[in-house]
Every structure is written in C-alpha cells, then in structure tokens.
Design a protein around this motif. Structure first.
Motif, short mmCIF file in Angstrom:
data_model
loop_
_atom_site.label_atom_id
_atom_site.label_comp_id
_atom_site.label_asym_id
_atom_site.label_seq_id
_atom_site.Cartn_x
_atom_site.Cartn_y
_atom_site.Cartn_z
N GLY A 37 77.96 30.08 -106.64
CA GLY A 37 78.26 29.40 -105.41
C GLY A 37 79.76 29.27 -105.27
N LYS A 38 80.51 29.77 -106.13
CA LYS A 38 81.86 29.59 -106.10
C LYS A 38 82.57 31.06 -106.07
N THR A 39 83.72 31.01 -105.39
CA THR A 39 84.41 32.22 -105.21
C THR A 39 85.77 32.37 -105.62
N VAL A 40 86.07 33.51 -106.15
CA VAL A 40 87.16 33.86 -106.90
C VAL A 40 87.94 34.98 -106.10
N VAL A 41 89.30 34.71 -105.95
CA VAL A 41 90.03 35.72 -105.24
C VAL A 41 91.11 36.01 -106.48
N VAL A 42 91.36 37.47 -106.54
CA VAL A 42 92.23 38.05 -107.38
C VAL A 42 93.40 38.90 -106.93
N LYS A 43 94.51 38.39 -106.81
CA LYS A 43 95.57 39.14 -106.10
C LYS A 43 95.79 40.51 -106.70
N GLY A 84 84.87 36.63 -118.00
CA GLY A 84 84.53 35.90 -116.79
C GLY A 84 84.54 36.97 -115.61
N LEU A 85 84.05 36.54 -114.52
CA LEU A 85 84.22 37.39 -113.26
C LEU A 85 85.77 37.36 -112.88
N ALA A 130 92.40 32.85 -108.83
CA ALA A 130 92.32 31.59 -108.11
C ALA A 130 90.85 31.47 -107.65
N TRP A 131 90.09 30.49 -108.11
CA TRP A 131 88.92 29.89 -107.84
C TRP A 131 88.80 28.88 -106.71
#
Length: 310
Positions: A229-235, A265-266, A308-309
């Motif tokens: 249910g949590k989103t992570v964005v990796v620049k 981890g993801l 960044a989560w």
C-alpha cells in the motif's frame, strides 16, 4: 550482502546493431549522407541484460537463435568475450539474429530492423527447458514458451517479465504471462497502455492489484514502485548524461535483478536499476556502459537519498 540467487536464465532473440554515428540530420528520400563514425555492436534485449549480470558475478545462460551468417558469428564471438555462452536453438537456415540499422542524428535516433523470426518446434521447447532447468531466476519473453516458464516456476524459479511495446498490449493478450510473472517491469507508456490509465502512478496502483511489488520505469524521471500500500519514487542518477538511450530498459533490468537476487528492499532494487540503466545511456550502444559490482555498490550508497517513500 548475501547473494540469494546465483543462476539466471533467459531465452531470447539476439540483436545486432549497425550504428551510424554523427549524422548531421535525417536524410530525405533519395539522399545519401555520410556519418562521422560506424560500429557494429550487440544490441539490446535479454542478451544485453545477461551480459551485464555476468559482469556482476552471476552464472548466466542464454538460449538464443544463431544462424550461420556473419552477424550471428559476430554475436556469438561478442557474447563469449563477455563471459556469456549462448545455447543455440535455431532450426532455420537464414539470418538468425535481429539486425538493426541505427542512425544517430543530433538529439535523436532512428532504427530500421530486419527479423527472420524464430524457427521453433516442440523439440526446441524441450531443449530450452533442459538448458534453463536449475535457473533460480528466469527473464521471460511474452507470448512465447509459456509451458517452459510454467515448469520452471513450479520448480521454484522467480519469473521476471519485460514485454516491450505492443499496440495490443492488454490483459486479454498478455494475461497468461502476467499471471506467471513474479515481477513485471513496464515503462510509463507500456504501463498506461496495459492498464488503460493516463498517468504512471494510476497505472502503478492498478498493477499493485496483481503484483506484491508493482514497478513502473519513469523514463528520465527514474522509477517507482508500490508495496504493502505504500509508494516509493526513486530519482534518476543525474550525473549520468544521456548520450544514447538504446538499451536503457535492458540495463535497468540488470540492476533490478541484482537487487532481487540480494534480497534488497523495493526502493534499493529500483535504485540499483536506475544505476545500471543510467550508466548504459552514458555510452553508445547497449553493452559499453556497464558497472561492476564495486561500482554499483558505490552508486547505491552515494544516491541512497534518491529513494523517497510516500
């Protein structure tokens, strides 16, 4: 870090690129232009991914289609020089590889490709299965070899699917392969096409209904994932200046698999993919821009703040 997965396999056509570098512009019909440089290179696809993974210390096996033509001979020599021994399953007598003419003009690339297609039969499928048996992770091609992938998955292999673009990309056509896959790595355009959504994060939400760890490559924006249910964005890693985008997705996949193989981890998995994909585009072609394991570790540590989560 302990390596939980060591053996990786794939079946794929091999691509050879004839690259014309430094063309001043795209030519109009009837014109001839001279390029500043020329190279014949191994192209993208799973062979490029496996070459990068072999350089990262994995035991890799590729089933592919190689004829008796000069381009197939070149591809075989190149793969062996990078420590990848191909298993030839071609049953035809023509050009076995996909052959692309790549024309690089300022800020753009244009590609024309010839493919002879695969010459396959039940005997070939059994040869592919026997060659890949024992692989702990398998890179799966869509719309092919479903029974082989199913058998390998039943034996414990992790299945990673990368479809590439298809005008008919959708659940009806690709559903069988999406069900087989543990991971699916579409780019923004592919994810939106498959899910019918207009932006990558809505597509990511939709994909998370199918995958425990949903992923979308954000092109120049890095990558994103969703888990629990949590989103992570990796620049993206900005120090890698894009020279040639050819093979970016294939080399992203190498870092992505590296992260899976080490039980990361993801967010770290996506960061590893951004590092290997970013390094690739800083060089011409799909093979030259590679990272060894020490270099990959350096970039993952340096750019950990890119995760960044939310």
């Amino acid at each position: 870090m302990e390596r939980l997965i060591k053996k990786i396999g794939a079946v794929s056509m091999t691509n050879v690129d004839l690259v014309y570098k430094g063309l001043p512009r795209w030519m109009r019909e009837g014109e001839e232009l001279y390029s500043e440089g020329f190279e014949m290179l191994l192209g993208g696809g799973y062979p490029a991914t496996l070459i990068h993974l072999a350089g990262l210390g994995f035991e890799c096996k590729l089933c592919t289609y190689l004829g008796k033509d000069v381009f197939s001979e070149f591809a075989c020599r190149e793969m062996r020089s990078y420590g990848l021994e191909p298993v030839n399953v071609y049953r035809g007598d023509g050009v076995g590889v996909n052959l692309s003419t790549v024309m690089l003009t300022p800020g753009e690339r244009t590609i024309a490709t010839y493919t002879a297609g695969e010459a396959s039969c039940a005997e070939t499928e059994e040869k592919i299965y026997n060659a890949l048996k024992g692989s702990e992770l398998v890179l799966a091609e869509p719309l092919k070899h479903a029974e082989v992938y199913g058998r390998l998955k039943d034996e414990g292999a992790v299945i990673v699917l990368d479809t590439g673009w298809d005008d008919e990309l959708g659940y009806e056509k690709y559903g069988e392969y999406l069900k087989l896959a543990d991971y699916f790595t579409p780019n923004t355009k592919e994810a939106c096409k498959l899910t019918g959504k207009e932006n990558p994060f809505d597509a990511l939400d939709e994909l998370s209904l199918t995958f425990d760890r949903a992923v979308v490559k954000l092109d120049k924006g890095g990558s994103a994932g969703k888990e629990n249910g949590k989103t992570v964005v990796v620049k993206e890693i900005e120090e890698f200046r894009c020279v040639d985008a050819t093979g970016a997705g294939d080399n992203f996949l190498a870092g992505f698999v590296y992260g899976i193989a080490h039980g990361l981890g993801l967010g770290e998995i996506l960061l590893a993919g951004n590092a290997t994909g970013g390094k690739c585009v800083s060089e011409i072609g799909c093979i030259k821009g590679r990272l060894n394991e020490k270099e990959l570790g350096y970039y993952m540590e340096k750019y950990r703040a890119n995760i960044a989560w939310r």
